[in-house]
Design a protein around this motif. Structure first.
Motif, PDB file in Angstrom:
ATOM      1  N   GLY A 216      19.467 -26.218  74.454  1.00  0.00           N
ATOM      2  CA  GLY A 216      19.533 -27.259  73.434  1.00  0.00           C
ATOM      3  C   GLY A 216      20.840 -28.003  73.529  1.00  0.00           C
ATOM      4  O   GLY A 216      21.603 -27.832  74.479  1.00  0.00           O
ATOM      5  N   SER A 217      21.097 -28.806  72.514  1.00  0.00           N
ATOM      6  CA  SER A 217      22.242 -29.692  72.649  1.00  0.00           C
ATOM      7  C   SER A 217      23.534 -29.152  72.047  1.00  0.00           C
ATOM      8  O   SER A 217      24.592 -29.274  72.642  1.00  0.00           O
ATOM      9  N   LYS A 218      23.422 -28.546  70.861  1.00  0.00           N
ATOM     10  CA  LYS A 218      24.659 -28.220  70.149  1.00  0.00           C
ATOM     11  C   LYS A 218      24.793 -26.751  69.809  1.00  0.00           C
ATOM     12  O   LYS A 218      23.830 -26.116  69.407  1.00  0.00           O
ATOM     13  N   PRO A 339      15.813 -25.999  75.755  1.00  0.00           N
ATOM     14  CA  PRO A 339      15.875 -26.300  77.191  1.00  0.00           C
ATOM     15  C   PRO A 339      17.316 -26.231  77.711  1.00  0.00           C
ATOM     16  O   PRO A 339      18.257 -26.486  76.962  1.00  0.00           O
ATOM     17  N   VAL A 340      17.459 -25.884  78.997  1.00  0.00           N
ATOM     18  CA  VAL A 340      18.812 -25.763  79.561  1.00  0.00           C
ATOM     19  C   VAL A 340      19.306 -27.073  80.168  1.00  0.00           C
ATOM     20  O   VAL A 340      20.388 -27.129  80.750  1.00  0.00           O
ATOM     21  N   GLY A 341      18.501 -28.121  80.042  1.00  0.00           N
ATOM     22  CA  GLY A 341      18.920 -29.436  80.527  1.00  0.00           C
ATOM     23  C   GLY A 341      18.158 -30.517  79.775  1.00  0.00           C
ATOM     24  O   GLY A 341      17.322 -30.213  78.918  1.00  0.00           O
ATOM     25  N   PHE A 343      15.483 -32.109  79.748  1.00  0.00           N
ATOM     26  CA  PHE A 343      14.200 -31.973  80.455  1.00  0.00           C
ATOM     27  C   PHE A 343      13.299 -33.192  80.260  1.00  0.00           C
ATOM     28  O   PHE A 343      12.315 -33.351  80.967  1.00  0.00           O
ATOM     29  N   GLU A 344      13.654 -34.042  79.296  1.00  0.00           N
ATOM     30  CA  GLU A 344      12.849 -35.246  79.069  1.00  0.00           C
ATOM     31  C   GLU A 344      12.930 -36.189  80.277  1.00  0.00           C
ATOM     32  O   GLU A 344      12.034 -36.988  80.500  1.00  0.00           O
ATOM     33  N   PHE A 345      14.018 -36.107  81.069  1.00  0.00           N
ATOM     34  CA  PHE A 345      14.164 -36.926  82.286  1.00  0.00           C
ATOM     35  C   PHE A 345      13.802 -36.064  83.496  1.00  0.00           C
ATOM     36  O   PHE A 345      14.383 -34.985  83.683  1.00  0.00           O
TER      37      PHE A 345
END
Ligand code: AMP
Length: 416
Positions: A216-218, A339-341, A343-345
């Motif tokens: 995730g992001s934060k 997700p570890v990145g 993943f949308e891209f």
């Protein structure tokens, strides 16, 4: 506590709290009916027993009664299709007594959106906490909530909660209603039962080694989960955007990567706690960086502790993927959240794909794997691997609160 399988519902009226809070497009077409399909086993069990089903749910966040944009009526046709039978509709959830009384075995009645009434959530409307008159308004709504809850409870001899997605809310239909039924007349539905069993496997009945993958992001949104997991896991893998808060805290140079500068101490604290508890905290050793937050970004493999200016960490690099996979592969219990990145891209899905593949492999070897709490569910679905892991949770916020170690009101109400 009784099990739904132990009950014969013949000739009984059963109030079932489902989570039909499905996404609708501007023409009121359902864009994803997963939540509806997830409730079918429970509904069909009662119908097959020749019982009568009264369904209740919320949909969206209505602000008044009625609020046609949030009516449940548009989903009835699809529900009829899924159940293969007619579904009657009560256009006011507080005025359904006559319709309920007239029901015959095998019939289904769906109530209008519970949240048309502020009593469902027990929060006053049009006035915010701290504003003048809020306390009185709250008191008034709490008083009328009793009548509201009692009316819902009067629609059935049994109460089944199958709405895991709202189990973390102490609302009238998810928790308070359970007080009107004794232990032999309230229970989890099949979906709720599966969710609770899955949570138990990662919180209480853990088979070691236990590996949690947090992405995730934060870091700030995951801190309570991380703190709780540190008391349970053998390995804690940290991926995703929060990696760079750790790297910066450790003295790294992170380029344009996302970072919570006010959480650097927290990151160091997590590292120290992991050490103290003997948890193997696994951080990225290689990053896939991009020079633009977009599909058309250039890519470059870099050291996460030394990311060049103008570049940002968007995914784990292949070497990190291999490292994470090795840890995951040796595990007997696995929890994946986030997700570890990015993943949308497409260019940055590789890391999450490596994690997903490793989880599938470990599951094939007998590990229990739970995926849930947000975007990792979208991720596993995108890779078409949802049926190759042990369980994919339907509850976002509810699952997160459960793995933070909190007792969910919707679950506690059935158990007591
Ligand atoms: P969360 O809701 O906290 O699980 O965060 C999920 C989001 O984190 C997804 O939308 C991902 O794109 C995002 N994410 C994962 N890795 C990164 C990264 N390295 N940089 C920015 N965002 C990321």
């Amino acid at each position: 506590m009784i099990n739904i399988d132990q009950v014969n519902f013949e000739n009984k009226r059963v109030v079932i709290r489902v989570d039909f809070n499905v996404p609708l497009d501007e023409n009121f077409n359902i864009t994803d009916d997963t939540r509806m399909r997830a409730a079918l086993p429970t509904i069909n069990k009662v119908l097959n027993d020749k019982g009568m089903v009264v369904l209740m749910s919320h949909l969206g966040r209505p602000k008044k009664n009625p609020d046609p944009k949030f009516s449940i009526k548009p989903i009835i046709a699809h529900l009829e299709e899924l159940l293969g039978r007619k579904v009657a509709f009560a256009d006011d959830c507080m005025k359904a007594a006559d319709q309920v009384a007239a029901m015959k075995p095998g019939e289904v009645l769906m109530l209008e959106n519970l949240r048309f009434y502020a009593e469902e959530e027990g929060k006053p409307r049009g006035i915010e906490k701290g504003e003048e008159g809020y306390d009185e308004a709250k008191k008034a709504i709490k008083a009328s909530q009793k009548e509201f809850t009692k009316t819902l409870a009067s629609y059935g001899e049994y109460y089944i909660n199958d709405a895991f997605g709202t189990a973390h809310r102490a609302h009238a239909s998810t928790a308070l209603i359970a007080d009107y039924f004794d232990a032999d007349h309230k229970m989890f539905g099949f979906l709720m039962g599966k969710e609770v069993a899955a949570v138990n496997k990662v919180m209480n009945e853990i088979q070691h080694p236990f590996t949690a993958i947090m992405g995730g992001s934060k870091v700030s949104t995951k801190i309570d989960i991380i703190e709780n997991l540190l008391t349970k896991v053998d390995n804690l893998i940290i991926g995703g955007g929060m990696t760079y808060t750790f790297m910066k805290a450790l003295g790294g140079k992170i380029g344009n990567s996302i970072c919570e500068d006010d959480k650097l101490d927290l990151a160091l604290d997590i590292l120290a706690k992991a050490k103290e508890k003997g948890v193997n905290l696994v951080l990225s050793i290689q990053t896939l960086a991009g020079n633009k937050f977009g599909e058309d970004s250039d890519i470059k493999i870099v050291d996460p502790m030394n990311i060049p200016d103008g570049w940002e960490g968007m995914d784990i690099g292949p070497a990190t993927g291999e490292l994470f996979a090795k840890v995951i592969n040796g595990s007997k219990t696995i929890l994946w959240n986030g997700p570890v990145g990015v993943f949308e891209f497409e260019k940055f899905t590789g890391g999450s794909r490596a994690v997903a593949n490793a989880i599938v492999e470990a599951t094939e070897k007998g590990a229990f794997s739970l995926i849930g709490g947000g975007d990792s569910v979208a991720c596993i679905n995108k890779f078409g691997l949802a049926d190759k892991v042990s369980y994919v949770s339907t509850g976002g916020g509810a699952l997160l609160e459960a793995i933070e170690g909190k007792e969910l009101p919707g679950i506690a109400a059935i158990k007591k």
